[in-house]
Motif scaffolding. Sequence first.
Motif, PDB file in Angstrom:
ATOM      1  N   HIS A 248       3.307   1.640   2.927  1.00  0.00           N
ATOM      2  CA  HIS A 248       4.433   0.716   3.033  1.00  0.00           C
ATOM      3  C   HIS A 248       5.372   0.765   1.836  1.00  0.00           C
TER       4      HIS A 248
ATOM      5  N   CYS B  61       0.841  -1.194   0.000  1.00  0.00           N
ATOM      6  CA  CYS B  61       0.000   0.000   0.000  1.00  0.00           C
ATOM      7  C   CYS B  61       0.880   1.249   0.000  1.00  0.00           C
TER       8      CYS B  61
ATOM      9  N   HIS C  83      -4.661  -2.528   4.339  1.00  0.00           N
ATOM     10  CA  HIS C  83      -4.892  -1.662   3.186  1.00  0.00           C
ATOM     11  C   HIS C  83      -4.816  -2.416   1.862  1.00  0.00           C
TER      12      HIS C  83
ATOM     13  N   CYS D 158      -2.119  -5.285   0.538  1.00  0.00           N
ATOM     14  CA  CYS D 158      -0.720  -5.067   0.893  1.00  0.00           C
ATOM     15  C   CYS D 158      -0.165  -6.328   1.538  1.00  0.00           C
TER      16      CYS D 158
HETATM   17 ZN   LIG Z   1       0.555  -1.787   3.872  1.00  0.00          ZN
END
Ligand SMILES: [Zn+2]
Length: 57
Positions: A8, A5, A50, A43
């Motif tokens: 990250h 996501c 997310h 993710c």
């Molecule tokens: Zn993430």
Amino acid sequence: MYVVCKEHVELAIDRFLDEYEEAPDVVNLQETKFAKWDPPPHCEEKDCPHHAEFLVV
Ligand SMILES: [Zn+2]
């Protein structure tokens, strides 16, 4: 290769740099369609809720 996501993506880039010692390409999954591959919907960071938004490769 990491599918992550927005939150990250920095982490995934750092991890990629550590692992491969070169800068990754960051692909926006929203803008890209793959002929033979469906990216995972979420993710891949542990426990991250997310949606996957970027491919770091
Ligand atoms: Zn993430």
